[in-house]
Scaffold this motif. Structure first.
Motif, PDB file in Angstrom:
ATOM      1  N   ARG A 297       1.074  18.785 -33.510  1.00 50.06           N
ATOM      2  CA  ARG A 297      -0.302  18.702 -33.808  1.00 50.06           C
ATOM      3  C   ARG A 297      -0.824  19.525 -32.938  1.00 50.06           C
ATOM      4  NH1 ARG A 297      -1.073  13.076 -31.557  1.00 50.06           N
ATOM      5  NH2 ARG A 297      -2.172  13.649 -29.595  1.00 50.06           N
ATOM      6  N   ALA A 298      -2.089  19.978 -33.142  1.00 53.09           N
ATOM      7  CA  ALA A 298      -2.936  20.836 -32.478  1.00 53.09           C
ATOM      8  C   ALA A 298      -4.501  20.548 -32.611  1.00 53.09           C
ATOM      9  CB  ALA A 298      -2.836  22.373 -32.709  1.00 53.09           C
ATOM     10  N   ARG A 299      -5.157  20.862 -31.429  1.00 51.71           N
ATOM     11  CA  ARG A 299      -6.604  20.332 -31.644  1.00 51.71           C
ATOM     12  C   ARG A 299      -7.438  21.334 -30.620  1.00 51.71           C
ATOM     13  NH1 ARG A 299      -9.585  14.892 -29.831  1.00 51.71           N
ATOM     14  NH2 ARG A 299     -11.490  15.504 -30.370  1.00 51.71           N
ATOM     15  N   LYS A 300      -8.579  21.691 -31.194  1.00 52.29           N
ATOM     16  CA  LYS A 300      -9.450  22.406 -30.413  1.00 52.29           C
ATOM     17  C   LYS A 300     -10.383  21.743 -29.688  1.00 52.29           C
ATOM     18  CE  LYS A 300     -13.276  25.345 -31.870  1.00 52.29           C
ATOM     19  NZ  LYS A 300     -13.814  26.260 -32.747  1.00 52.29           N
ATOM     20  N   TYR A 301     -10.833  22.296 -28.505  1.00 50.65           N
ATOM     21  CA  TYR A 301     -11.619  21.603 -27.506  1.00 50.65           C
ATOM     22  C   TYR A 301     -12.714  22.509 -27.061  1.00 50.65           C
ATOM     23  CZ  TYR A 301      -8.097  17.706 -27.370  1.00 50.65           C
ATOM     24  OH  TYR A 301      -7.356  16.761 -27.550  1.00 50.65           O
ATOM     25  N   ASN A 302     -13.857  22.031 -26.830  1.00 54.09           N
ATOM     26  CA  ASN A 302     -14.969  22.759 -26.236  1.00 54.09           C
ATOM     27  C   ASN A 302     -15.402  22.211 -24.993  1.00 54.09           C
ATOM     28  OD1 ASN A 302     -15.518  24.853 -28.284  1.00 54.09           O
ATOM     29  ND2 ASN A 302     -15.758  22.832 -29.574  1.00 54.09           N
ATOM     30  N   PHE A 303     -14.850  22.494 -23.714  1.00 49.01           N
ATOM     31  CA  PHE A 303     -15.222  22.044 -22.531  1.00 49.01           C
ATOM     32  C   PHE A 303     -16.231  22.825 -22.001  1.00 49.01           C
ATOM     33  CE2 PHE A 303     -10.501  21.188 -22.851  1.00 49.01           C
ATOM     34  CZ  PHE A 303     -10.544  19.761 -23.258  1.00 49.01           C
TER      35      PHE A 303
END
Length: 161
Positions: free
Chosen positions: A131-137
């Motif tokens: 699985r993959a996930r996008k983050y906005n840090f």
């Protein structure tokens, strides 16, 4: 990065991997090996950590991690298809059972309107899935790298339990 919480989380990941007789591999881009370093700060990590590929350039992503040039060109290095390929292929490259892959824009430059500084994709792969996930840090380069490492470790807790 809170070293106490990080150390506890890494120890828990290690215990889960050891109990399943699994080894972990990492594929890192924007964190430049910080995840591998953080994992190996834990005594006994050699019992469950197999190794890492720091694939900072697209050339290394392609040559060592078998990420197709077409995927890199079409989606860019900071994308779901790229981190999924990195996570799946580092398993073969290193010879591990579980992996985590990271690609992002730590800044301060390099961002675009579509992918601003702080955009990071993380993927995990394990026997039977990925699985993959996008983050906005947010924050400085170091803060973004630290947030990314902690998020990757927390994601491993979900994968290894």
């Amino acid at each position: 990065m809170d070293t106490y919480l990080t150390s506890r989380a890494v120890s828990e990941v290690g215990e889960c991997l050891r109990a399943q007789d699994h080894f972990l591999a990492t594929a890192e881009s924007c964190t430049g090996g910080l995840l591998a370093s953080t994992l190996t700060d834990t005594p006994g990590s050699s019992e469950w950590f197999a190794g890492s590929v720091v694939a900072y350039s697209n050339k290394v992503k392609n040559r060592l991690l078998d990420v197709p040039d077409a995927t890199l060109e079409e989606h860019g290095a900071v994308s779901e298809p790229v981190v999924l390929a990195m996570a799946q292929n580092v398993l073969k490259t290193i010879g591990a059972d579980v992996s985590v892959a990271i690609s992002g824009i730590a800044g301060p430059g390099g961002g675009t309107p579509e992918k601003p500084v702080g955009t990071v994709w993380i993927a995990w792969a394990w026997p039977g899935g990925s699985r993959a996930r996008k983050y906005n840090f947010q924050g400085t380069r170091d803060q973004i790298k630290s947030q990314t490492v902690m998020t990757a470790i927390n994601g491993l807790l979900g994968v290894t339990k």
